[in-house]
Design an enzyme around this catalytic site. Structure first.
Site, PDB file in Angstrom:
ATOM      1  N   ASP A 109       0.859  -1.180   0.000  1.00 28.64           N
ATOM      2  CA  ASP A 109       0.000   0.000   0.000  1.00 28.64           C
ATOM      3  C   ASP A 109       0.897   1.232   0.000  1.00 28.64           C
ATOM      4  OD1 ASP A 109      -2.370   1.372  -0.127  1.00 28.64           O
ATOM      5  OD2 ASP A 109      -3.174   0.627   1.758  1.00 28.64           O
ATOM      6  N   ASP A 113      -1.458   5.037   7.732  1.00 27.67           N
ATOM      7  CA  ASP A 113      -1.844   6.230   8.492  1.00 27.67           C
ATOM      8  C   ASP A 113      -2.354   5.798   9.863  1.00 27.67           C
ATOM      9  OD1 ASP A 113      -3.238   8.486   9.495  1.00 27.67           O
ATOM     10  OD2 ASP A 113      -3.494   9.300   7.493  1.00 27.67           O
ATOM     11  N   LYS A 153       3.163   6.914   8.844  1.00 28.57           N
ATOM     12  CA  LYS A 153       3.051   8.124   9.657  1.00 28.57           C
ATOM     13  C   LYS A 153       3.357   7.796  11.112  1.00 28.57           C
ATOM     14  CE  LYS A 153      -0.301  10.278   6.660  1.00 28.57           C
ATOM     15  NZ  LYS A 153      -1.538  11.076   6.554  1.00 28.57           N
ATOM     16  N   TRP A 181      -0.616  15.380   5.825  1.00 22.73           N
ATOM     17  CA  TRP A 181      -1.328  14.778   4.700  1.00 22.73           C
ATOM     18  C   TRP A 181      -0.368  14.648   3.520  1.00 22.73           C
ATOM     19  CZ3 TRP A 181      -5.522  11.985   4.369  1.00 22.73           C
ATOM     20  CH2 TRP A 181      -6.007  11.659   3.104  1.00 22.73           C
TER      21      TRP A 181
END
Ligand SMILES: O=P(O)(O)OC[C@H]1O[C@H](OP(=O)(O)OP(=O)(O)O)[C@H](O)[C@@H]1O
Ligand SMILES: Nc1nc2[nH]cnc2c(=O)[nH]1
Length: 204
Positions: A109, A113, A153, A181
């Site tokens: 992927d 997050d 993240k 983001w």
């Protein structure tokens, strides 16, 4: 204002390149499962770096999972939904599932997050493979899942990955980034502007 990180195709390519050796040596994948849409491009780029002379390309299968949606039609930053939606899955009744049994399967992927999507993908794939393994009487064969993402993240994760996967280091993020983001090039409607924004970030 939400902070954004602009990533170029060139950077994505090089993140895949730098991760390929570790993936080949440690994960030894027989096949990839790309989580669409964001996992498709990294999986395809990675396939070229995983190709060894004399061996066939590693096949890519695709599943579609969706958690995030634009709250307003013109919003560039999306908000997480509450549940993962399957938009595409492997055909459980077919050879597709049997093909996974006993293999080293690399799930790809673009971003980890909240980890909700990855938790869902690993759990559901493991469950389906286990069912197929039992049904076909192939219990002696062990299927090993590993994960590759471009960006992880650095934040509190809502989702969890299996302990044995973490203990055996079967998780690789090419880069760990702060909780901002990330804007990927395939989402851009103006790629030149996207690249300009990425360039201006790199010289700050
Ligand atoms: O770690 P999480 O918080 O679960 O977020 C990561 C997921 O979010 C994005 O998917 P999205 O739902 O936006 O679908 P898309 O790839 O089709 O854009 C991305 O592609 C990951 O799959
Ligand atoms: N494009 C994009 N999709 C995401 N899905 C979850 N987090 C992100 C992110 O930072 N960027």
């Amino acid at each position: 204002m939400v902070e954004k990180l602009y990533v170029t195709y060139n950077q994505v390519h090089k993140l895949c390149q730098k991760s390929a050796e570790r993936i080949l040596n440690d994960f030894k994948p027989n096949l990839m499962i790309a989580i669409g849409g964001g996992g498709y491009v990294p999986a395809r780029i990675l396939r070229s770096f995983l190709k060894r002379p004399g061996s066939a390309n590693i096949p890519i299968q695709a599943i579609g999972l969706s958690l995030y949606e634009s709250l307003t039609t013109d919003s560039a930053v999306e908000e997480p939904g509450t549940k993962v939606t399957r938009t595409q899955w492997l055909d459980l009744s077919s050879l597709e599932m049997a093909n996974l049994i006993g293999k080293n399967v690399l799930i790809v992927d673009e971003v980890d997050d909240t980890r909700t999507t990855l938790e869902y993908a690993v759990k559901e794939l493991q469950k389906d493979v286990e069912t197929a393994t039992k049904k076909l009487g192939r219990d002696a064969e062990k299927t090993r899942f590993s994960i590759f993402v471009l960006h992880n993240k650095d934040k509190h994760k809502k989702g969890n990955l299996p302990q044995d996967m973490l203990d055996e280091n079967r998780y690789l993020a090419a880069l760990t980034v702060p909780d901002v983001w990330i804007c990927y090039p395939w989402e851009a409607t103006d790629i030149d502007e996207h690249d300009r924004l990425a360039e201006s970030q790199s010289v700050q």
